[in-house]
Write a protein that holds these residues in place. Structure first.
Motif, PDB file in Angstrom:
ATOM      1  N   ALA A   1      35.692  51.362 -37.167  1.00  0.00           N
ATOM      2  CA  ALA A   1      36.412  50.611 -36.124  1.00  0.00           C
ATOM      3  C   ALA A   1      35.853  50.917 -34.737  1.00  0.00           C
ATOM      4  O   ALA A   1      35.678  50.011 -33.908  1.00  0.00           O
ATOM      5  CB  ALA A   1      37.900  50.944 -36.181  1.00  0.00           C
ATOM      6  N   ILE A   2      35.563  52.185 -34.479  1.00  0.00           N
ATOM      7  CA  ILE A   2      35.006  52.597 -33.175  1.00  0.00           C
ATOM      8  C   ILE A   2      33.623  51.977 -32.985  1.00  0.00           C
ATOM      9  O   ILE A   2      33.310  51.441 -31.913  1.00  0.00           O
ATOM     10  CB  ILE A   2      34.944  54.142 -33.085  1.00  0.00           C
ATOM     11  N   THR A   3      32.812  52.029 -34.020  1.00  0.00           N
ATOM     12  CA  THR A   3      31.460  51.461 -33.937  1.00  0.00           C
ATOM     13  C   THR A   3      31.506  49.969 -33.664  1.00  0.00           C
ATOM     14  O   THR A   3      30.782  49.450 -32.807  1.00  0.00           O
ATOM     15  CB  THR A   3      30.683  51.752 -35.231  1.00  0.00           C
ATOM     16  N   ARG A   4      32.375  49.265 -34.379  1.00  0.00           N
ATOM     17  CA  ARG A   4      32.528  47.813 -34.169  1.00  0.00           C
ATOM     18  C   ARG A   4      32.923  47.498 -32.721  1.00  0.00           C
ATOM     19  O   ARG A   4      32.419  46.561 -32.110  1.00  0.00           O
ATOM     20  CB  ARG A   4      33.615  47.261 -35.097  1.00  0.00           C
ATOM     21  N   LYS A   5      33.859  48.294 -32.194  1.00  0.00           N
ATOM     22  CA  LYS A   5      34.381  48.015 -30.850  1.00  0.00           C
ATOM     23  C   LYS A   5      33.327  48.321 -29.778  1.00  0.00           C
ATOM     24  O   LYS A   5      33.200  47.570 -28.795  1.00  0.00           O
ATOM     25  CB  LYS A   5      35.655  48.818 -30.606  1.00  0.00           C
ATOM     26  N   LEU A   6      32.561  49.391 -29.973  1.00  0.00           N
ATOM     27  CA  LEU A   6      31.471  49.704 -29.036  1.00  0.00           C
ATOM     28  C   LEU A   6      30.440  48.572 -29.031  1.00  0.00           C
ATOM     29  O   LEU A   6      29.967  48.139 -27.983  1.00  0.00           O
ATOM     30  CB  LEU A   6      30.788  51.026 -29.434  1.00  0.00           C
ATOM     31  N   TYR A   7      30.143  48.088 -30.221  1.00  0.00           N
ATOM     32  CA  TYR A   7      29.172  47.002 -30.371  1.00  0.00           C
ATOM     33  C   TYR A   7      29.685  45.727 -29.681  1.00  0.00           C
ATOM     34  O   TYR A   7      28.943  45.043 -28.974  1.00  0.00           O
ATOM     35  CB  TYR A   7      28.924  46.743 -31.861  1.00  0.00           C
ATOM     36  N   GLU A   8      30.958  45.458 -29.870  1.00  0.00           N
ATOM     37  CA  GLU A   8      31.581  44.275 -29.256  1.00  0.00           C
ATOM     38  C   GLU A   8      31.478  44.323 -27.734  1.00  0.00           C
ATOM     39  O   GLU A   8      31.326  43.287 -27.068  1.00  0.00           O
ATOM     40  CB  GLU A   8      33.059  44.216 -29.679  1.00  0.00           C
ATOM     41  N   ALA A   9      31.528  45.547 -27.182  1.00  0.00           N
ATOM     42  CA  ALA A   9      31.444  45.713 -25.728  1.00  0.00           C
ATOM     43  C   ALA A   9      30.005  45.659 -25.205  1.00  0.00           C
ATOM     44  O   ALA A   9      29.777  45.738 -24.007  1.00  0.00           O
ATOM     45  CB  ALA A   9      32.090  47.034 -25.324  1.00  0.00           C
ATOM     46  N   GLY A  10      29.041  45.546 -26.129  1.00  0.00           N
ATOM     47  CA  GLY A  10      27.645  45.406 -25.701  1.00  0.00           C
ATOM     48  C   GLY A  10      26.754  46.592 -25.996  1.00  0.00           C
ATOM     49  O   GLY A  10      25.568  46.587 -25.640  1.00  0.00           O
ATOM     50  N   ILE A  11      27.296  47.613 -26.640  1.00  0.00           N
ATOM     51  CA  ILE A  11      26.507  48.803 -26.976  1.00  0.00           C
ATOM     52  C   ILE A  11      25.608  48.495 -28.173  1.00  0.00           C
ATOM     53  O   ILE A  11      26.072  47.954 -29.180  1.00  0.00           O
ATOM     54  CB  ILE A  11      27.439  49.997 -27.292  1.00  0.00           C
ATOM     55  N   ARG A  12      24.337  48.884 -28.060  1.00  0.00           N
ATOM     56  CA  ARG A  12      23.392  48.624 -29.144  1.00  0.00           C
ATOM     57  C   ARG A  12      22.739  49.906 -29.680  1.00  0.00           C
ATOM     58  O   ARG A  12      21.969  49.854 -30.634  1.00  0.00           O
ATOM     59  CB  ARG A  12      22.304  47.638 -28.688  1.00  0.00           C
ATOM     60  N   LEU A  13      23.053  51.038 -29.080  1.00  0.00           N
ATOM     61  CA  LEU A  13      22.599  52.335 -29.593  1.00  0.00           C
ATOM     62  C   LEU A  13      23.765  53.304 -29.549  1.00  0.00           C
ATOM     63  O   LEU A  13      24.448  53.423 -28.518  1.00  0.00           O
ATOM     64  CB  LEU A  13      21.446  52.907 -28.775  1.00  0.00           C
ATOM     65  N   ILE A  14      24.002  53.982 -30.658  1.00  0.00           N
ATOM     66  CA  ILE A  14      25.124  54.919 -30.793  1.00  0.00           C
ATOM     67  C   ILE A  14      24.620  56.207 -31.428  1.00  0.00           C
ATOM     68  O   ILE A  14      23.768  56.173 -32.314  1.00  0.00           O
ATOM     69  CB  ILE A  14      26.245  54.303 -31.664  1.00  0.00           C
ATOM     70  N   GLU A  15      25.173  57.322 -30.976  1.00  0.00           N
ATOM     71  CA  GLU A  15      24.919  58.620 -31.620  1.00  0.00           C
ATOM     72  C   GLU A  15      26.176  59.030 -32.394  1.00  0.00           C
ATOM     73  O   GLU A  15      27.225  59.264 -31.797  1.00  0.00           O
ATOM     74  CB  GLU A  15      24.597  59.686 -30.566  1.00  0.00           C
ATOM     75  N   TYR A  16      26.059  59.078 -33.714  1.00  0.00           N
ATOM     76  CA  TYR A  16      27.142  59.634 -34.533  1.00  0.00           C
ATOM     77  C   TYR A  16      26.838  61.116 -34.679  1.00  0.00           C
ATOM     78  O   TYR A  16      25.693  61.500 -34.941  1.00  0.00           O
ATOM     79  CB  TYR A  16      27.200  58.947 -35.897  1.00  0.00           C
TER      80      TYR A  16
END
Length: 219
Positions: free
Chosen positions: A30-45
């Motif tokens: 859910a967090i990843t989806r929401k970050l992506y929706e806001a325009g984020i294209r790189l994430i560090e898990y």
């Protein structure tokens, strides 16, 4: 698959690297989806709990099925063994809280971007010798923007990304960029305990848009 220099350029262009871990696979998705929706294209898990590898695999599946232009890195990699596990799980880049030659070797063997964590000029130098170009300054709240101003000229060509305590404010983010950083890592100041506990993912969406705006204004 983008090259490591393309991934590095993308982190710098995005200006902010969100990072998080959650025991819950559903919350992580859910967090990843929401970050992506806001325009984020790189994430560090981050590799900060027993479910990290399983959850990371679930996020890779999400990436492949729904979020094709997302790049998913793994953080808190402290050993070569951990690096191999997550490379095998499909990590697009590796981030460490320290400088470990074994992790550097795994990244080099797989032609992956490796961003080591440094707190001293000696650590920055050692990371540079191992091939790192983008350095994670950690913990950022202890070092402060003045540290960047003081050491930046010693390391021409090294790019810096403070992580750990970067504040959700225009003043703080501007201070970092004014000191000469290339991006900022943001964890619990962006993806707050309250957002996670109350599942207020729309709040995360709003906060992420705000953080991206702070970075844009800081430049």
């Amino acid at each position: 698959m983008p090259t490591k220099s393309q991934i590095q350029d993308s982190i710098i262009k995005q200006g902010i690297l969100p990072l998080f871990y959650n025991d819950s696979k559903e919350a992580s998705i859910a967090i990843t989806r929401k970050l992506y929706e806001a325009g984020i294209r790189l994430i560090e898990y981050t590799n900060r709990g027993g479910a990290a590898l399983d959850n990371f695999r679930a996020l890779k599946k999400l990436q492949q099925e729904e979020l094709p232009d997302l790049l998913l890195g793994i953080g808190t990699i402290k050993s070569a063994e951990e690096a191999v596990q997550f490379v095998d799980a499909g990590a697009n880049f590796l981030i460490s809280p320290l400088v470990n030659p074994g992790v550097a070797a795994v990244a080099a063997k797989n032609d992956l971007l490796w961003i080591p964590g440094c707190m001293t000029p000696t650590e920055i130098y050692n990371a540079q010798q191992l091939g790192a170009v983008l350095i994670k300054l950690f913990p950022a709240n202890i070092l402060g923007p003045a540290f960047v101003s003081a050491v930046k000229e010693l390391f021409p060509g090294v790019l810096m990304m403070p992580t750990g305590g970067v504040e959700m404010s225009q003043e703080n983010i501007s201070a970092w960029f004014d000191a000469g950083v290339s991006a900022v890592g943001m964890g619990s100041k962006l993806i707050t305990k309250s957002i996670i506990q109350k599942q207020e993912y729309n709040q995360l969406y709003i906060a992420t848009l705000r953080a991206l705006q702070f970075v844009q204004s800081a430049r």
